[in-house]
Design an enzyme around this catalytic site. Structure first.
Site: not given
Ligand code: UD1
Ligand code: UDP
Length: 379
Positions: A99, A121, A135, A215, A217, A248
């Protein structure tokens, strides 16, 4: 329709974790399938951590992440970037997961290019477009245009049926994260990584551990302030427990968490852990406090009580089994629930049952078996 050319696309940490066991199973069938992997790199660092651990080298990398990216900018970059991948490889089917914005935008591009979509999923719902945001929208739209729906549970299948999805196109598989979890546990055991990890972590294992991840939003702002205030109060109340929080990388998360929780002796704010380290730490924890989706699915297999700091969940199965509890983001409620688990051993024990409604580690096998069929009903 026979599927020979398969493109697997993902962009974030959880999508990667949940698609990699499927990718590994598909790769065992090289005589049948021509498989390519495309990453959008919606996450860069956290995605690469997963690719490294599981030795995956993508065929295409859109490399789109930017600091503090907006939903519109990611969508825009994916729609522009994925078109050339689709026209270069010309897949029979594209497999997307879950999602995220990657899921939604890649599915939209496939729909516009008249390419089949397999949604892994599928069918998770809260029916509230604001929670989880965005999502719930992403997955509802993906279901609308996907051709094949791999639903993890009967509940998710039923959600799809209610949306008038043809039941012939829904396959209940379990969640692929349980396949990943089993792979990780096996690797930790075989390579005796537990000993190595114990030495590497900046905290000891004599005290009980409460593990935290958050994490979402929809929790930004008041929700996160409440979560941090609860953790601050709990860590002072229970200074004999270590609170470990791999933070995160989203700047909106890091800023508030670091502001509120740095400099508390028994609170450890650490970088995101690689999957093997994280699973090991989960298995050593006394309680897990989270708003993560994947963690809600993994923890029941490890028999660790989970408190979900959200008002809704699209994963009601473990809640109804009594292994996961939804506690929202109210400070008093969170503190009360954690206190109950710490103080009342019988209540704690009521979370421990040897059952995981999200799967048995064979989800990827079931998906591959379906994809191997010689004939698929088209939508
Ligand atoms: C995204 C997904 C969310 C998922 C989550 C898992 C969307 C809208 N959101 O949210 O569904 O649950 O990932 O973690 O698709 N960033 C880094 N390095 C990384 C990752 C993120 O620096 O490796 C920072 C960047 O500044 C980036 C920000 O995090 O712009 C947000 O990342 P983004 O993928 O837009 O949103 P998440 O909150 O991570
Ligand atoms: N996870 C990881 N390292 C961490 C925190 C989480 O590998 O420091 C793994 C966790 O086991 C799970 C996945 O990341 O499988 C969850 O990711 P996240 O919470 O970012 O996203 P969501 O599942 O909420 O979409």
């Amino acid at each position: 329709m026979i599927y020979k050319k398969i493109l697997v696309v993902f962009g974030t940490r959880p999508e990667a974790l949940k698609m990699i066991p499927l990718l590994k199973k598909l790769s065992e069938e090289k005589s049948i399938f021509n498989i390519k992997v495309c990453v959008t790199a919606q996450h860069r660092g956290m995605l690469d951590q997963v690719l490294d651990i599981f030795d995956v080298l993508p065929d295409y990398d859109l490399d789109l992440m930017s600091k503090n990216q907006t939903l519109s900018s990611i969508t825009n970059k994916i729609l522009t970037g994925i078109d050339s991948v689709l026209s270069d490889f010309k897949p029979d089917i594209v497999l997307v997961h879950g999602d995220t914005t990657t899921t939604f935008a890649v599915s939209l591009a496939c729909f516009y290019n008249k390419i089949q979509i397999g949604h892994v999923e599928a069918g998770l719902r809260t029916f509230n477009l604001n929670s989880p945001w965005p999502e719930e929208f992403n997955r509802q739209i993906t279901s609308k245009i996907a051709n094949i729906h791999f639903a993890p549970t009967n509940e998710s299948r039923n959600n799809l049926i209610k949306e008038r999805i043809n039941s012939k196109n829904i396959i209940v598989t379990g969640n692929t994260i349980i396949d990943t979890l089993y792979l990780a546990l096996k690797k930790i055991k075989n390579e005796k990584l537990d000993l190595k990890f114990k030495k590497e972590f900046p905290f000891g294992f004599k005290k009980k551990i409460i593990l935290i991840t958050a994490h979402r939003r929809e929790n930004f702002g008041k929700g996160f302030i409440n979560i941090c205030n609860s953790l601050e109060q709990l860590s002072k109340k229970y200074n004999n427990i270590n609170f470990i929080y791999p933070v995160h990388l989203n700047p909106n998360v890091k800023k508030i968490v670091e502001q509120k929780l740095s400099n508390i002796k028994n609170v450890y704010l650490i970088k995101p852990l690689n999957y093997l380290q994280f699973i090991f730490l989960m298995s050593e924890s006394f309680i897990i406090m989270t708003d993560s989706g994947g963690v809600q699915e993994e923890a029941p297999s490890l028999n660790i009580p989970v408190l979900v700091m959200r008002d809704t969940t699209e994963r009601p199965e473990a809640v109804s089994f009594g292994k996961v509890k939804l506690v929202g983001t109210n400070v008093n409620k969170i503190i009360c629930e954690v206190t109950n688990l710490i103080e009342d051993i019988n209540y704690y024990k009521s979370f421990i049952k040897n059952i995981n409604p999200y799967g048995d580690g064979t989800a990827s096998k079931k998906i591959v078996k379906f994809l191997k069929l010689k004939k698929h009903v088209s939508k």
